[in-house]
Each structure stands twice: as C-alpha cells, then as structure tokens.
Scaffold this active site. Structure first.
Site, PDB file in Angstrom:
ATOM      1  N   LYS A  94      10.757 -11.153   2.786  1.00 57.77           N
ATOM      2  CA  LYS A  94       9.580 -10.825   3.611  1.00 57.77           C
ATOM      3  C   LYS A  94       8.747 -12.079   3.879  1.00 57.77           C
ATOM      4  O   LYS A  94       8.338 -12.332   5.011  1.00 57.77           O
ATOM      5  CB  LYS A  94       8.733  -9.764   2.881  1.00 57.77           C
ATOM      6  CG  LYS A  94       7.709  -9.113   3.764  1.00 57.77           C
ATOM      7  CD  LYS A  94       6.874  -8.085   3.018  1.00 57.77           C
ATOM      8  CE  LYS A  94       7.602  -6.807   2.666  1.00 57.77           C
ATOM      9  NZ  LYS A  94       6.705  -5.676   2.391  1.00 57.77           N
ATOM     10  N   LYS A 106       7.725  -9.761  -8.271  1.00 57.40           N
ATOM     11  CA  LYS A 106       7.177  -8.400  -8.417  1.00 57.40           C
ATOM     12  C   LYS A 106       6.931  -8.161  -9.887  1.00 57.40           C
ATOM     13  O   LYS A 106       7.608  -8.747 -10.745  1.00 57.40           O
ATOM     14  CB  LYS A 106       8.179  -7.355  -7.896  1.00 57.40           C
ATOM     15  CG  LYS A 106       7.517  -6.089  -7.407  1.00 57.40           C
ATOM     16  CD  LYS A 106       6.867  -6.337  -6.048  1.00 57.40           C
ATOM     17  CE  LYS A 106       6.319  -5.152  -5.374  1.00 57.40           C
ATOM     18  NZ  LYS A 106       5.899  -5.424  -3.993  1.00 57.40           N
ATOM     19  N   SER A 361      -2.508 -11.504   2.445  1.00 55.88           N
ATOM     20  CA  SER A 361      -2.682 -11.915   1.049  1.00 55.88           C
ATOM     21  C   SER A 361      -2.533 -13.434   0.919  1.00 55.88           C
ATOM     22  O   SER A 361      -3.249 -14.079   0.143  1.00 55.88           O
ATOM     23  CB  SER A 361      -1.641 -11.248   0.151  1.00 55.88           C
ATOM     24  OG  SER A 361      -1.870  -9.875   0.093  1.00 55.88           O
TER      25      SER A 361
HETATM   26  P1  NAD Z   1      -0.814   5.203   0.616  1.00 54.35           P
HETATM   27  O1  NAD Z   1      -0.611   5.707  -0.753  1.00 54.35           O
HETATM   28  O2  NAD Z   1      -2.170   4.707   1.045  1.00 54.35           O
HETATM   29  O3  NAD Z   1      -0.408   6.346   1.680  1.00 54.35           O
HETATM   30  C1  NAD Z   1       0.791   7.050   1.623  1.00 54.35           C
HETATM   31  C2  NAD Z   1       0.721   8.168   2.652  1.00 54.35           C
HETATM   32  O4  NAD Z   1       1.993   8.831   2.681  1.00 54.35           O
HETATM   33  C3  NAD Z   1      -0.318   9.246   2.341  1.00 54.35           C
HETATM   34  O5  NAD Z   1      -0.917   9.689   3.540  1.00 54.35           O
HETATM   35  C4  NAD Z   1       0.518  10.369   1.728  1.00 54.35           C
HETATM   36  O6  NAD Z   1      -0.069  11.648   1.944  1.00 54.35           O
HETATM   37  C5  NAD Z   1       1.787  10.221   2.553  1.00 54.35           C
HETATM   38  N1  NAD Z   1       2.961  10.816   1.909  1.00 54.35           N
HETATM   39  C6  NAD Z   1       3.393  10.666   0.647  1.00 54.35           C
HETATM   40  N2  NAD Z   1       4.513  11.371   0.446  1.00 54.35           N
HETATM   41  C7  NAD Z   1       4.798  11.962   1.629  1.00 54.35           C
HETATM   42  C8  NAD Z   1       5.830  12.817   2.075  1.00 54.35           C
HETATM   43  N3  NAD Z   1       6.804  13.222   1.255  1.00 54.35           N
HETATM   44  N4  NAD Z   1       5.812  13.241   3.366  1.00 54.35           N
HETATM   45  C9  NAD Z   1       4.816  12.861   4.203  1.00 54.35           C
HETATM   46  N5  NAD Z   1       3.814  12.043   3.832  1.00 54.35           N
HETATM   47  C10 NAD Z   1       3.810  11.615   2.570  1.00 54.35           C
HETATM   48  O7  NAD Z   1       0.284   4.074   0.812  1.00 54.35           O
HETATM   49  P2  NAD Z   1       0.279   2.848   1.832  1.00 54.35           P
HETATM   50  O8  NAD Z   1      -0.385   1.679   1.198  1.00 54.35           O
HETATM   51  O9  NAD Z   1      -0.138   3.303   3.171  1.00 54.35           O
HETATM   52  O10 NAD Z   1       1.845   2.496   1.843  1.00 54.35           O
HETATM   53  C11 NAD Z   1       2.766   3.240   2.613  1.00 54.35           C
HETATM   54  C12 NAD Z   1       4.106   2.531   2.594  1.00 54.35           C
HETATM   55  O11 NAD Z   1       3.969   1.212   3.098  1.00 54.35           O
HETATM   56  C13 NAD Z   1       4.754   2.373   1.205  1.00 54.35           C
HETATM   57  O12 NAD Z   1       6.161   2.407   1.389  1.00 54.35           O
HETATM   58  C14 NAD Z   1       4.336   0.967   0.807  1.00 54.35           C
HETATM   59  O13 NAD Z   1       5.238   0.406  -0.138  1.00 54.35           O
HETATM   60  C15 NAD Z   1       4.437   0.266   2.141  1.00 54.35           C
HETATM   61  N6  NAD Z   1       3.649  -0.964   2.242  1.00 54.35           N
HETATM   62  C16 NAD Z   1       2.308  -0.947   2.049  1.00 54.35           C
HETATM   63  C17 NAD Z   1       1.593  -2.121   2.206  1.00 54.35           C
HETATM   64  C18 NAD Z   1       0.085  -2.140   2.078  1.00 54.35           C
HETATM   65  O14 NAD Z   1      -0.506  -3.209   2.305  1.00 54.35           O
HETATM   66  N7  NAD Z   1      -0.570  -1.037   1.797  1.00 54.35           N
HETATM   67  C19 NAD Z   1       2.242  -3.333   2.508  1.00 54.35           C
HETATM   68  C20 NAD Z   1       3.621  -3.307   2.703  1.00 54.35           C
HETATM   69  C21 NAD Z   1       4.312  -2.122   2.557  1.00 54.35           C
END
Ligand code: NAD
Length: 427
Positions: A94, A106, A361
């Site tokens: 990434k 990680k 970051s």
């Molecule tokens: P978050 O916890 O803020 O939100 C997750 C969302 O997914 C919530 O709305 C939850 O209700 C929903 N959800 C969970 N299980 C579900 C299901 N089975 N069906 C439908 N909806 C479901 O998480 P986030 O930070 O938004 O991260 C989301 C994804 O992005 C993850 O895979 C994370 O690894 C990835 N990611 C996040 C970041 C970041 O900066 N936050 C960076 C890179 C990758």
C-alpha cells in the site's frame, strides 16, 4: 478474520503470482514473501479486581527497504500472527503504490476491549510499548490506530515511549488527537481518497458523475466520507448498508432520491450503526443486508468489512455496474475476483483505493517531525495529488501489461520494493 481463508497464505499467493510476472530472482522472492522481523511477547496487566492477566502481543515488520515501517495496532479477541503478517505485507504494498517513503508493519494484541476498563486498556497500551520500545520509533517503525484502538490509546502509547526514551517524539505514532500532533483531514482521508480514485476512474471510463448511481456497503468512517465526497462531485448514492448490533444482522438503507450524508449521520452511532426507526422517518426503505450488491447502479463501493463479494453473490451484481471501488480491505474473494475479471469489471483494488488513510498518516508523521502543522485544505490537496498520481500510474501499467487493475497495482508496488532491496544491496 477467523473464519476467512488464512490471510497470510492469500497474501503469499498474490505475491507469488506477481513475482512470477516480474520474473523476480529467487533471493528477492524469499525476502519479500515473508516478514523481515516478527516480535511476539507477553504483556502482564494487573486487572481492576487485583489479579494479573497475561495478554499476547505482536509486531510484524514485513519490509522497511523504502523507509520506516508503518501500520496499525489491532486489539481483537481473534487476532492471529498470520493475520498480522498478511496485513503487514499489504501495508508494504500500500505504501509503495502511493509512493510514500515507508515500509509495511502491523501489530496486535489478543484481547477484547469491550471487556476492559479504561485503566486496564491504558495498562495494556503501555505494556505493549514497554515490550517493543527498542524496536519501534519515528525512524524505525511507526504504529497507528486500527481495529478497536483509538486516538486515546495512541496517546498512552506515545507517553509510555517518551517516558522510556526521555524525549518528545510525536513522530513515533500517528492517529493522535488534533492539538496533540494529529493531522487535519485524517478523518476524511480514507473516504475522500477512495473518491479521488473513483473520480479519475469515471474519467477513464468516460462516465459523467452526474449520470452515475452508486451503492455503498458500510456507513462507518470510510463509507461516510466516501458518500460525502461522491455526493459533492455529483454522483447519486442510492443506498448504504450497515450492521445492526441489536438484531445481529445487516440492513440496506435505500433512498432512491439519494442518501443525504449529513442527515443520515445524525441517526448513526459511533460504530457506523444506523437507527432503523429514524431512518424510516427520513424516507429510507429498509432492505436485507446484502441488497446493496444487487442494485441497478453503475458503481459499487464495498466499504464495510472483508469477504463481502464472494463466489455466491457475485452473480447478483447488476449488468449495469461498470466500476467497483474497494474501500474496505479485502472485500472481494479470490473466486469473485476471477469472475469479475472475466466480466471486464473495472476494479480499483483495496490497497490503492483506501491508501488515503496511510497517506494522511504519513503527512501526520511529517508534520509531527517538523512540529509544524498544515491547514486542512493543504492536507487534502496533497492527498488528492498523491492519490490521483497513484491511480494513473496503475492505469498506465494495466494498459501496458494488459492486466487488470489489481495485478497492475501489485506490479508497481512489488517492483518498487524489490528495487529498493536491490539498491540497498540486500539482494
Ligand atoms: P468502521 O468500523 O468505522 O465502519 C464499518 C461499517 O461497516 C459500519 O457502518 C458497520 O455497520 C458496517 N458493517 C459491519 N459489518 C457489516 C456487514 N456484515 N454488512 C454491512 N455493513 C457492515 O470501519 P472503517 O474505519 O470505516 O473501515 C471500513 C473498512 O475499511 C475496513 O475493511 C477497514 O480495514 C478499511 N480501512 C479503513 C481505513 C480507515 O482509515 N478507517 C483505512 C484503510 C482501510
């Protein structure tokens, strides 16, 4: 996490496939298909009731040829060293695809933060740092928040590190609160980054944003800011899906006239769960959790969790869909990916689409090291420049090598890291 295929084996299979395309020599393959360093340690914590509980912690440094390691710390009851290894490897690719001078790491602890008091969490954070302080640092390996860790945890970790080393090293860790070394724009960064790549993909596919309909899975940090910026550029998002903690299942919230990001946010909790009754009052239809995938739209944005587009539901994707932007990590199974490839789907792969988070970051680390902080517009402008450049480099590679976007992104990343290893004389 637990019931998905072994993530490290998947990461290695993806690597082997691209290493063969790049005709990498055996030493480089051996060096890059496993982490350079791994730490496993025990963290004793005196719990509130007086007994001492021992937690298992990890830090995996996959590769730091291009710069200090970068990667989050996850607190999860099902954490495994293989998950941490895979995620560290994906961080290497990434950082390389967006061309920031960082490697991939990680960390994690096997624990369930729901069952820990604030004091116990603090002791766990400080204990994690005590075990690994000699092997992390602003110039070695820079942690960040991840699954079930937050800005407060990062501050405890930073404070412990500074107590041990006797200085002020805000560049040790990212995801700090604003005013304590955090960066403006971090909360928007991943979602906005996803949309910067979507905007460029729409241009590439000669699709107009104002004629584009989108369905989004998730309404947490990434999905919320994806919906926000998609709407700003003229795309109509007709639904989002979210997990309902009380019913223990997910629902799709559809409003054909378009999702109103700010209005929906008011009925959403801090975990991205939507209040169903209030959503109905706002004019949303409540559909089954997987309905988002079968909507008659042009763009799908899986931005919730891993393994959501699978061999079983890939056939439900409407013929109208031309573009998938993977906001979440690993939302598409290998089997579904193959089907979508045969269909000629344009996919913006996860480690490119959601790289806005780590890019911001990196900006936080740069600002912390300088002790000088940029305005929000400056941060988001720099983010746009990075994401747009990375997207076009991947498109160019995809055309030149006649491969899909995922393979093209891997070709760029793995080649950059392999070159750094050669430049250093490691192979
Ligand atoms: P978050 O916890 O803020 O939100 C997750 C969302 O997914 C919530 O709305 C939850 O209700 C929903 N959800 C969970 N299980 C579900 C299901 N089975 N069906 C439908 N909806 C479901 O998480 P986030 O930070 O938004 O991260 C989301 C994804 O992005 C993850 O895979 C994370 O690894 C990835 N990611 C996040 C970041 C970041 O900066 N936050 C960076 C890179 C990758």
């Amino acid at each position: 996490m637990s019931n998905s295929p072994n993530a490290f084996e998947t990461a290695q299979r993806q690597f082997d496939h691209v290493a063969a395309m790049l005709e990498l020599d055996q030493a480089t393959r051996d060096l890059l298909r496993s982490p350079q360093r791994e730490y496993q340690f025990l963290i004793p914590v005196r719990m509130d009731d007086g007994h001492v509980q021992i937690f298992r912690g990890f830090r995996v440094q996959h590769n730091d040829a291009r710069g200090p390691g970068k990667g989050g710390i996850r607190f999860h009851p099902m954490e495994t060293v293989d998950t941490v290894r895979a995620l560290a490897m994906w961080m290497t690719w990434k950082c390389a695809v967006v061309d920031i001078p960082l490697g991939g790491s990680k960390g994690g602890v096997i624990c369930d933060p729901h069952n820990l008091s604030a004091r116990e969490t603090e002791q766990l954070c400080r204990g994690w740092v005590r075990q690994i302080a000699r092997d992390i640092g602003p110039l070695r390996d820079v942690p960040a928040p991840d699954v079930m860790t937050n800005a407060q945890d990062m501050m405890w970790m930073l404070d412990e590190f500074e107590a041990i080393t006797g200085g002020r090293y805000p560049g040790l860790i990212t995801g700090k609160p604003l005013g304590m070394g955090g960066s403006q724009g971090r909360k928007e960064a991943t979602g906005y980054g996803v949309v910067f790549t979507i905007r460029e993909a729409l241009r590439e596919l000669k699709m107009k944003p104002e004629d584009t309909l989108a369905a989004v899975q998730g309404f947490g940090n990434v999905a919320q800011y994806s919906v926000d910026l998609l709407t700003q550029i003229g795309v109509k998002v007709i639904c989002v899906a979210a997990w309902d903690q009380s019913e223990q299942k997910s629902f799709t919230y559809r409003r054909k006239s378009g999702v109103d990001f700010k209005q929906l946010l008011e009925v959403t909790d801090s975990f991205g769960g939507i209040n169903k009754a209030k959503a109905i009052e706002l004019g949303y239809e409540i559909l089954p959790g997987d309905a988002w995938i079968e909507q008659d739209v042009d763009l799908l944005v899986p931005a919730a969790i891993e393994n959501q587009i699978t061999g079983e539901n890939v056939g439900k994707i409407s013929k109208r869909v031309r573009l998938i932007a993977e906001g979440a990590n690993g939302p598409t199974s290998l089997e579904a990916d193959e089907c979508l490839g045969k269909r000629g789907m344009f996919i913006i792969p996860d480690f490119l689409a959601n790289a806005g988070g780590v890019t911001c970051s990196y900006f936080e680390q740069v600002q912390s090291n300088m002790n000088y902080f940029w305005e929000k517009d400056e941060v988001l402008g720099k983010l746009d420049t990075k994401m747009t450049a990375a997207f076009h480099a991947v498109v160019e590679m995809s055309k030149r090598r006649k491969v899909g976007m995922r393979d093209a992104a891997y070709l760029i990343s793995i080649n950059r890291v392999a070159q750094a290893c050669r430049d250093r004389g490691w192979v």
